[in-house]
Scaffold this motif. Structure first.
Motif, PDB file in Angstrom:
ATOM      1  N   GLY A 161      52.992 -20.324  40.337  1.00 24.70           N
ATOM      2  CA  GLY A 161      52.393 -21.186  39.332  1.00 24.70           C
ATOM      3  C   GLY A 161      52.560 -20.657  37.925  1.00 24.70           C
ATOM      4  N   ASN A 162      51.834 -21.261  37.007  1.00 27.18           N
ATOM      5  CA  ASN A 162      51.984 -21.106  35.562  1.00 27.18           C
ATOM      6  C   ASN A 162      50.814 -20.299  35.002  1.00 27.18           C
ATOM      7  OD1 ASN A 162      51.743 -21.695  32.745  1.00 27.18           O
ATOM      8  ND2 ASN A 162      52.757 -23.666  32.989  1.00 27.18           N
ATOM      9  N   HIS A 163      51.130 -19.222  34.281  1.00 29.09           N
ATOM     10  CA  HIS A 163      50.100 -18.394  33.647  1.00 29.09           C
ATOM     11  C   HIS A 163      50.348 -18.289  32.139  1.00 29.09           C
ATOM     12  CE1 HIS A 163      46.735 -15.783  33.520  1.00 29.09           C
ATOM     13  NE2 HIS A 163      47.365 -14.623  33.515  1.00 29.09           N
ATOM     14  N   THR A 164      50.829 -19.376  31.555  1.00 31.90           N
ATOM     15  CA  THR A 164      51.166 -19.505  30.134  1.00 31.90           C
ATOM     16  C   THR A 164      52.452 -18.761  29.793  1.00 31.90           C
ATOM     17  OG1 THR A 164      49.963 -17.614  29.139  1.00 31.90           O
ATOM     18  CG2 THR A 164      48.700 -19.637  29.594  1.00 31.90           C
ATOM     19  N   HIS A 165      52.949 -19.026  28.608  1.00 27.48           N
ATOM     20  CA  HIS A 165      54.247 -18.477  28.235  1.00 27.48           C
ATOM     21  C   HIS A 165      54.175 -17.044  27.734  1.00 27.48           C
ATOM     22  CE1 HIS A 165      58.342 -18.201  27.026  1.00 27.48           C
ATOM     23  NE2 HIS A 165      58.053 -18.136  25.738  1.00 27.48           N
ATOM     24  N   ARG A 166      53.191 -16.736  26.890  1.00 30.89           N
ATOM     25  CA  ARG A 166      53.155 -15.401  26.272  1.00 30.89           C
ATOM     26  C   ARG A 166      51.935 -14.578  26.649  1.00 30.89           C
ATOM     27  NH1 ARG A 166      53.266 -16.581  20.178  1.00 30.89           N
ATOM     28  NH2 ARG A 166      51.990 -18.333  20.918  1.00 30.89           N
ATOM     29  N   HIS A 167      51.040 -15.132  27.456  1.00 31.36           N
ATOM     30  CA  HIS A 167      49.856 -14.412  27.920  1.00 31.36           C
ATOM     31  C   HIS A 167      48.943 -13.998  26.767  1.00 31.36           C
ATOM     32  CE1 HIS A 167      47.469 -11.345  30.140  1.00 31.36           C
ATOM     33  NE2 HIS A 167      47.669 -12.189  31.134  1.00 31.36           N
ATOM     34  N   LEU A 168      48.644 -14.955  25.904  1.00 30.23           N
ATOM     35  CA  LEU A 168      47.703 -14.750  24.808  1.00 30.23           C
ATOM     36  C   LEU A 168      46.393 -15.461  25.134  1.00 30.23           C
ATOM     37  CD1 LEU A 168      50.170 -15.356  21.829  1.00 30.23           C
ATOM     38  CD2 LEU A 168      49.583 -13.187  22.930  1.00 30.23           C
ATOM     39  N   ASP A 169      45.398 -15.316  24.263  1.00 27.79           N
ATOM     40  CA  ASP A 169      44.090 -15.931  24.481  1.00 27.79           C
ATOM     41  C   ASP A 169      44.195 -17.435  24.243  1.00 27.79           C
ATOM     42  OD1 ASP A 169      41.483 -16.734  24.625  1.00 27.79           O
ATOM     43  OD2 ASP A 169      40.737 -15.356  23.083  1.00 27.79           O
ATOM     44  N   ILE A 170      44.430 -18.185  25.305  1.00 27.98           N
ATOM     45  CA  ILE A 170      44.723 -19.610  25.150  1.00 27.98           C
ATOM     46  C   ILE A 170      43.514 -20.407  24.695  1.00 27.98           C
ATOM     47  CG2 ILE A 170      44.274 -20.199  27.567  1.00 27.98           C
ATOM     48  CD1 ILE A 170      46.793 -22.063  27.329  1.00 27.98           C
ATOM     49  N   ASN A 171      42.312 -19.988  25.059  1.00 23.82           N
ATOM     50  CA  ASN A 171      41.117 -20.720  24.636  1.00 23.82           C
ATOM     51  C   ASN A 171      40.892 -20.645  23.129  1.00 23.82           C
ATOM     52  OD1 ASN A 171      40.467 -21.632  27.181  1.00 23.82           O
ATOM     53  ND2 ASN A 171      38.863 -20.123  27.538  1.00 23.82           N
ATOM     54  N   ALA A 172      41.471 -19.641  22.473  1.00 20.07           N
ATOM     55  CA  ALA A 172      41.289 -19.466  21.032  1.00 20.07           C
ATOM     56  C   ALA A 172      42.363 -20.182  20.217  1.00 20.07           C
ATOM     57  CB  ALA A 172      41.296 -17.979  20.681  1.00 20.07           C
ATOM     58  N   MET A 173      43.307 -20.831  20.878  1.00 21.14           N
ATOM     59  CA  MET A 173      44.432 -21.457  20.181  1.00 21.14           C
ATOM     60  C   MET A 173      44.111 -22.878  19.728  1.00 21.14           C
ATOM     61  SD  MET A 173      47.659 -20.337  22.534  1.00 21.14           S
ATOM     62  CE  MET A 173      48.095 -18.619  22.754  1.00 21.14           C
ATOM     63  N   SER A 174      44.903 -23.349  18.777  1.00 27.32           N
ATOM     64  CA  SER A 174      44.849 -24.757  18.403  1.00 27.32           C
ATOM     65  C   SER A 174      45.404 -25.601  19.545  1.00 27.32           C
ATOM     66  CB  SER A 174      45.682 -24.999  17.148  1.00 27.32           C
ATOM     67  OG  SER A 174      47.067 -24.845  17.440  1.00 27.32           O
ATOM     68  N   GLU A 175      45.173 -26.881  19.479  1.00 25.22           N
ATOM     69  CA  GLU A 175      45.684 -27.765  20.531  1.00 25.22           C
ATOM     70  C   GLU A 175      47.201 -27.670  20.656  1.00 25.22           C
ATOM     71  OE1 GLU A 175      45.676 -32.514  21.824  1.00 25.22           O
ATOM     72  OE2 GLU A 175      44.213 -31.745  20.374  1.00 25.22           O
ATOM     73  N   ALA A 176      47.897 -27.670  19.538  1.00 23.38           N
ATOM     74  CA  ALA A 176      49.360 -27.614  19.578  1.00 23.38           C
ATOM     75  C   ALA A 176      49.849 -26.303  20.178  1.00 23.38           C
ATOM     76  CB  ALA A 176      49.933 -27.804  18.180  1.00 23.38           C
ATOM     77  N   GLU A 177      49.226 -25.201  19.780  1.00 22.42           N
ATOM     78  CA  GLU A 177      49.636 -23.898  20.300  1.00 22.42           C
ATOM     79  C   GLU A 177      49.360 -23.797  21.798  1.00 22.42           C
ATOM     80  OE1 GLU A 177      48.860 -20.942  16.483  1.00 22.42           O
ATOM     81  OE2 GLU A 177      47.162 -21.565  17.725  1.00 22.42           O
ATOM     82  N   ALA A 178      48.194 -24.236  22.225  1.00 19.80           N
ATOM     83  CA  ALA A 178      47.851 -24.151  23.646  1.00 19.80           C
ATOM     84  C   ALA A 178      48.769 -25.029  24.474  1.00 19.80           C
ATOM     85  CB  ALA A 178      46.394 -24.557  23.855  1.00 19.80           C
ATOM     86  N   ARG A 179      49.067 -26.222  23.962  1.00 23.39           N
ATOM     87  CA  ARG A 179      49.986 -27.103  24.688  1.00 23.39           C
ATOM     88  C   ARG A 179      51.346 -26.438  24.868  1.00 23.39           C
ATOM     89  NH1 ARG A 179      49.729 -32.501  25.359  1.00 23.39           N
ATOM     90  NH2 ARG A 179      48.232 -32.734  23.632  1.00 23.39           N
ATOM     91  N   SER A 180      51.819 -25.793  23.807  1.00 23.89           N
ATOM     92  CA  SER A 180      53.112 -25.120  23.883  1.00 23.89           C
ATOM     93  C   SER A 180      53.094 -23.986  24.903  1.00 23.89           C
ATOM     94  CB  SER A 180      53.491 -24.572  22.501  1.00 23.89           C
ATOM     95  OG  SER A 180      54.704 -23.854  22.550  1.00 23.89           O
TER      96      SER A 180
END
Length: 283
Positions: free
Chosen positions: A153-172
């Protein structure tokens, strides 16, 4: 596993610790407690950020240049909805003797191979949530996971704090990893797990659904292996609270995890709990 095989596996882990090969870990506080030094959040000595060169971890020998061919989409499981399950899953049914061991996919590939091999020798199947940059560095591991009968499965692209991101950043972060899984396997993968947090925010849950993941995969047992507490502590952390239906958070990239896994699997067998993929846990 024979004593000789086990000693060999542990030597792999010990050698990697000596070489400083660690993965950046998730934590419920949003910061890594792993042992890496000098690494930015969400990175590890064995991974590279976009536009940078990595020298800490060699690429697989003989790897062809360019993106590998995609597998047949019909041969690779895709994300699916499980009616009756919440949008954010922390555990499976408590009335069946099954558990899911889930691994955050990042770090030294030799440790990942050793962990998968140890699980398979015990007849266990696991779930691997891969980081996109890790797949860029080691694309062959996507097929290795699936060929072993495990979930990927998917664990995000760069492994950063996704909850702290903007919508555009989190979507990416979600879609970039999904694109890599699709390219390597023909599917965006079976599960999505947010990075640097145990639970996704409502925004991240929505973005995951938009990307084709009906559920966010959380967990109810945290091994805390990313803190490098030693193999006995990892074993104790898992076995203290695991029960039927549990989803356990573990990590590739840590020798403690490799050293603890045989004892964990032996005790699960003694308790008559089968380690299965998350898909099987919920099916």
């Amino acid at each position: 596993m024979t004593p000789t095989d086990r000693r060999a596996a542990l030597r792999v882990g010990a050698g990697l610790v000596a070489g400083g090969a660690f993965a950046a870990a998730c934590s419920t506080s949003g910061s890594s407690a792993g042992p890496s030094s000098g690494a930015s959040p969400g990175s590890s000595p064995g991974s590279s950020s976009p536009g940078s060169a990595s020298t800490a971890v060699p690429r697989e020998a003989g790897r062809a240049s360019g993106p590998p061919p995609a597998a047949s989409p019909s041969a690779v499981p895709a994300a699916r909805a499980f009616p009756g399950q919440p949008a954010q899953i922390t555990h499976g049914p408590r009335d069946r003797p099954r558990v899911a061991l889930t691994f955050h996919g990042q770090g030294e590939p030799a440790l990942a191979e050793a962990l998968l091999g140890e699980a398979e020798r015990h007849g266990a199947r696991v779930t691997v949530l891969a980081v996109g940059t890790w797949l860029d560095e080691h694309p062959g591991l996507a097929r290795r996971v699936l060929d072993g009968g495990h979930d990927l499965g998917n664990h995000t692209h760069r492994h950063l704090d996704i909850n702290a991101m903007s919508e555009a950043e989190a979507r990416s972060e979600i879609t970039e990893c999904a694109v890599r899984l699709e390219r390597l396997t023909g599917s965006a993968g079976t599960w999505f797990r947010p990075s640097r947090t145990a639970r996704a925010s409502p925004l991240v849950q929505r973005l995951a659904r938009d990307a084709g993941y009906p559920h966010v995969l959380s967990y109810d047992v945290d091994s805390l292996d990313f803190t490098s507490p030693g193999a006995p502590a990892v074993t104790a952390n898992v076995l203290r609270t695991i029960r039927a239906g549990s989803v356990v958070s573990l990590h590739f990239g840590y020798a403690d995890t490799l050293a603890a896994l045989p004892a964990v699997l032996d005790e699960l067998a003694r308790r008559r709990l089968r380690a299965v993929t998350t898909t099987e846990l919920l099916s």
